[in-house]
Design a protein around this motif. Structure first.
Motif, short mmCIF file in Angstrom:
data_model
loop_
_atom_site.label_atom_id
_atom_site.label_comp_id
_atom_site.label_asym_id
_atom_site.label_seq_id
_atom_site.Cartn_x
_atom_site.Cartn_y
_atom_site.Cartn_z
N LEU A 173 0.85 -1.19 0.00
CA LEU A 173 0.00 0.00 0.00
C LEU A 173 0.89 1.24 0.00
O LEU A 173 2.06 1.19 0.38
N SER A 174 0.30 2.35 -0.38
CA SER A 174 1.07 3.59 -0.43
C SER A 174 1.30 4.13 0.98
O SER A 174 0.63 3.74 1.94
N GLU A 175 2.24 5.06 1.08
CA GLU A 175 2.55 5.66 2.36
C GLU A 175 1.33 6.35 2.95
O GLU A 175 1.03 6.21 4.15
N ASP A 176 0.58 7.09 2.13
CA ASP A 176 -0.62 7.77 2.62
C ASP A 176 -1.65 6.77 3.12
O ASP A 176 -2.34 7.01 4.13
N MET A 226 2.67 -2.36 4.31
CA MET A 226 3.78 -1.71 3.62
C MET A 226 4.60 -2.69 2.77
O MET A 226 5.23 -2.30 1.79
N ARG A 227 4.56 -3.96 3.15
CA ARG A 227 5.31 -4.97 2.41
C ARG A 227 4.44 -5.79 1.46
O ARG A 227 4.97 -6.53 0.62
N GLY A 228 3.12 -5.70 1.61
CA GLY A 228 2.23 -6.55 0.82
C GLY A 228 2.35 -8.00 1.25
O GLY A 228 2.51 -8.91 0.43
N LEU A 229 2.25 -8.23 2.59
CA LEU A 229 2.43 -9.57 3.14
C LEU A 229 1.12 -10.07 3.75
O LEU A 229 0.62 -9.46 4.70
N PRO A 230 0.57 -11.16 3.26
CA PRO A 230 -0.60 -11.75 3.91
C PRO A 230 -0.20 -12.38 5.25
O PRO A 230 1.00 -12.53 5.54
N THR A 231 -1.20 -12.75 6.06
CA THR A 231 -0.93 -13.24 7.41
C THR A 231 0.04 -14.40 7.44
O THR A 231 0.93 -14.46 8.30
N LYS A 232 -0.07 -15.32 6.50
CA LYS A 232 0.80 -16.50 6.52
C LYS A 232 2.27 -16.14 6.35
O LYS A 232 3.16 -16.92 6.73
N ASN A 284 14.04 -2.12 -1.30
CA ASN A 284 13.48 -1.73 -2.60
C ASN A 284 12.27 -0.82 -2.46
O ASN A 284 11.82 -0.22 -3.43
N LEU A 285 11.72 -0.75 -1.22
CA LEU A 285 10.54 0.08 -0.98
C LEU A 285 10.98 1.41 -0.38
O LEU A 285 11.76 1.45 0.57
N LYS A 286 10.49 2.49 -0.96
CA LYS A 286 10.88 3.83 -0.53
C LYS A 286 9.78 4.42 0.35
O LYS A 286 8.72 4.81 -0.14
N PHE A 287 10.04 4.43 1.66
CA PHE A 287 9.10 5.04 2.59
C PHE A 287 9.83 6.11 3.39
O PHE A 287 11.05 6.02 3.62
N ASN A 288 9.06 7.10 3.81
CA ASN A 288 9.60 8.18 4.62
C ASN A 288 10.32 7.57 5.84
O ASN A 288 9.76 6.77 6.57
N SER A 289 11.56 7.97 6.08
CA SER A 289 12.35 7.41 7.18
C SER A 289 11.70 7.69 8.53
O SER A 289 11.83 6.90 9.47
N LYS A 290 10.96 8.82 8.63
CA LYS A 290 10.29 9.13 9.90
C LYS A 290 9.11 8.20 10.15
O LYS A 290 8.83 7.84 11.30
N LEU A 291 8.41 7.81 9.08
CA LEU A 291 7.32 6.84 9.23
C LEU A 291 7.90 5.49 9.65
O LEU A 291 7.34 4.81 10.53
N VAL A 292 9.00 5.10 9.04
CA VAL A 292 9.66 3.84 9.41
C VAL A 292 10.06 3.88 10.88
O VAL A 292 9.89 2.89 11.62
#
Length: 686
Positions: A111-114, A202-208, A230-238
């Motif tokens: 999903l997107s950062e927003d 943020m990773r697109g990971l299902p529960t399993k 490979n995923l670019k997210f705001n460092s402050k959100l991370v």
């Protein structure tokens, strides 16, 4: 009961799930409207009446709180009703048309950062409300978040707070922090779970896939390594999410409001930077940003003077209700005080005390923990949490808390007493005696400390010391029924049966509903051959509490002793109706059937006892007796061998020798000496 209806008016449309802990149905209320609802069946872990009584109280209170929350806040699934049927518990919940958030997490499609920030913000706002009411969701995961069809808002469903009260177990460990798995629940356990949901999004990971992710930890820190380069997210959100999922709850965000603060700051910074780029009004924007930052920093944490006064009044009202024994009312007031100021350590502490009084020890522990986080120097909070841990069977954790309470206040008599109780449970008898001694030295009239020390002295076979302690209590308070009762138990062990009778009778005079005193007095009367008096005591118990299983079993043993085998069978059968897994009742009923010559029924009862508890030596021994009578030599030898092994492990030397003798007779294929083979099985008392 019509199998198509629940509670007489909820028509089952569909079974949504069917698991070990119960079923979930889609239903229609035929009495009200065509609206659809969700009904969840919660199967209690035991059918024991005492357990059911406790569960009933917890179930009613927890569901009442959730019902109140759902009515006040539209982003919390409404609890419509709750009911009990055939010793099972049901909750009726709002059916929310929409999509599970789990369906929005598609493998390999982050999903997107927003979108992630919106997810966090919406759920955190719900957690602020829940936690202020003392409710911990306990089961935040993508499958328990619904995007409501009507307005596309996220709604929390399937609160674990009721489920775990019934089952005392946890599921879906993928999203749970270690302290919750270990039964040490915290408010920020929900924050951890939400952080894991955000990582999945943020990773697109299902529960399993989350289980695999949890195993990827830093060897030094133990923290989850989740960020994909490979995923670019705001460092402050991370950074925010990293703090949400800290392994150590003490390093995690403590409040949902704190996470919201940081998210709002993050969004404000982004807005600020965009305006700089577009308008280049640096000085003006710095002033605006400063105002925004100031308002965010004080969000939810500061209140105008009238609110502070209201908070103080609510807190005082809660104290007054607590002192008056109105614990539910006290909790409501403390809830509101905490909602006004989520950093009110005293309100958490007192609310925890109220939960403790209501028997909700898990919630009491969580509130005490929150009070400690807010004020680590509060000795009373450690002491309170110690008692909650003890009730949860976590004696080592309790001792650690009592140690801290004593370190902060060496004169805290109750901390020594509590630590003594916990040490006694862990068989640290010397340490326990020392703690009770210290409590008595600090408070010479502390009868509870004398009582527990006396019980421990008796356990250690220091019976004179035990009687001295009980005598001391009676001297301090001649109306202490428990002291007479405990002294009676000690007198009976000393074979002073008439002295025991007098003590039990004195306890009953003080407390005419003292069930345990009637039970033990009945046993003494039975041992003395006083048939009528013993029967009257057992009957009295059942008049006071018709579901008191031990009374049926002890009356049955008494009836068996004078040859009323049919009466004994009736009593054991009554006990088994109340508790179908009662091994003692099966074992002893088998003996009664054997005396009446019904070998088949006796064999079935012994086998049933063994099926329930494979380490029940008496049941193996008694079935060996039956098999001997049935000429089943190999089966009898196998049973006596199993019984002998178990008797030896349990230190039952006489019974071990009995079993060995039976084996020798069977193996030698010789006739037993006169009166060596028992005519019936061994009786077991619970």
């Amino acid at each position: 009961m019509n199998s198509n209806f629940l509670d007489g008016h909820y028509r089952i449309l569909k079974v949504l799930s069917d698991g070990e802990k119960g079923k979930t149905y889609l239903v229609q209320d035929v009495n009200v409207s065509d609206n659809q609802f969700i009904v969840k069946q919660l199967c209690p872990p035991s059918s024991n009446p005492q357990t059911l009584t406790i569960l009933h109280r917890l179930f009613a209170r927890k569901t009442a709180t959730l019902k109140q929350l759902g009515q006040k806040h539209d982003k919390i699934q409404k609890l419509i009703a709750y009911f009990e049927e055939n010793e099972e518990f049901y909750i009726v919940q709002e059916f929310i048309p929409g999509n599970l958030f789990a369906d929005e997490i598609i493998q390999g499609q982050p999903l997107s950062e927003d979108q992630v920030i919106t997810l966090l913000s919406e759920v955190l706002e719900i957690l602020v409300i829940l936690h202020s009411y003392g409710v911990i969701h306990r089961d935040i995961q993508p499958a328990n978040i619904i995007r409501r069809e009507s307005d596309k808002k996220l709604v929390l469903v399937n609160f674990g707070t009721v489920n775990e009260a019934m089952t005392n177990t946890v599921d879906n460990l993928e999203y749970m922090p270690i302290e919750q798995v270990n039964g040490n629940l915290k408010y920020n356990s929900d924050i951890y779970a939400l952080g894991m949901v955000a990582i999945a999004a943020m990773r697109g990971l299902p529960t399993k896939e989350i289980s695999n992710l949890r195993s990827q930890k830093n060897n030094l820190t133990g923290e989850i390594i989740w960020r994909d380069k490979n995923l670019k997210f705001n460092s402050k959100l991370v950074k925010i999410i990293n703090k949400m999922v800290r392994f150590d709850y003490r390093q995690r965000y403590q409040y949902a409001t704190e996470v919201l603060d940081d998210l709002k700051k993050l969004k404000n910074v982004e807005t600020h930077q965009q305006k700089q780029h577009d308008k280049k009004l640096l000085l003006v924007l710095m002033g605006v940003a400063g105002c925004i930052t100031l308002s965010v920093g004080t969000w939810f944490l500061q209140s105008p003077k009238p609110v502070n006064n209201a908070e103080k009044k609510l807190y005082q009202d809660g104290l007054n209700k607590y002192d008056a024994g109105n614990y539910e009312g006290a909790i409501e007031d403390f809830n509101q005080a905490i909602e006004l100021d989520p950093r009110n350590a005293l309100a958490y502490n007192r609310r925890g005390n109220a939960y403790y009084r209501l028997g909700d020890y898990e919630q009491a522990q969580a509130d005490s923990s929150q009070a400690i986080l807010l004020n680590p120097q509060d000795a009373n909070a450690y002491y309170d949490r110690g008692f909650a841990f003890s009730e949860l069977g976590k004696y080592k954790e309790a001792i650690a808390d009592y140690n801290q309470a004593i370190k902060l206040n060496s004169q805290n008599v109750y901390a020594y007493y509590g630590r003594g109780l916990a040490r006694a449970e862990l068989k640290d008898n010397k340490g326990a005696i020392g703690d009770f001694n210290k409590a008595i030295a600090l408070k010479p009239q502390y009868t509870e400390a004398y009582l527990q020390r006396g019980i421990l002295h008796r356990r250690l076979r220091q019976r004179l010391g035990a009687i001295e302690d009980f005598d001391r209590i009676i001297k301090i308070n001649p109306s202490d029924a428990k002291a007479y009762y405990q002294r009676g138990l000690t007198q009976f062990i000393n074979n002073q049966k008439y002295a025991a009778l007098k003590d039990y009778t004195d306890a009953i005079k003080i407390n005419p509903k003292y069930i345990e005193a009637y039970l033990n007095r009945g046993d003494v009367y039975s041992d003395l051959g006083n048939k009528i008096e013993a029967t009257e005591d057992y009957n009295t118990i059942l008049q006071i509490d018709p579901k008191f299983i031990a009374a049926y079993i002890h009356r049955a043993i008494h009836r068996f002793s004078f040859g009323d085998y049919q009466g004994a069978i009736e009593d054991y059968t009554a006990a088994l109706k109340l508790d179908p897994n009662n091994v003692v009742a099966y074992n002893n009923r088998g003996n009664a059937y054997l005396e009446l010559g019904n070998k088949k029924a006796a064999n079935q009862d012994y086998s049933r006892a063994i099926a329930i508890n494979g380490n029940n030596a008496l049941a193996y021994y008694n079935r060996g007796v039956i098999r001997t009578k049935q000429k089943n030599k190999s089966g009898a030898i196998a049973d006596f061998q199993k019984a002998a092994k178990l008797f030896q492990q349990q230190g039952e030397q006489d019974s071990y020798q009995d079993a060995q003798r039976e084996i020798a007779i069977l193996q030698n294929n010789s006739a037993p000496a006169k009166n060596t083979r028992p005519k019936s099985g061994k009786i077991e008392k619970n």
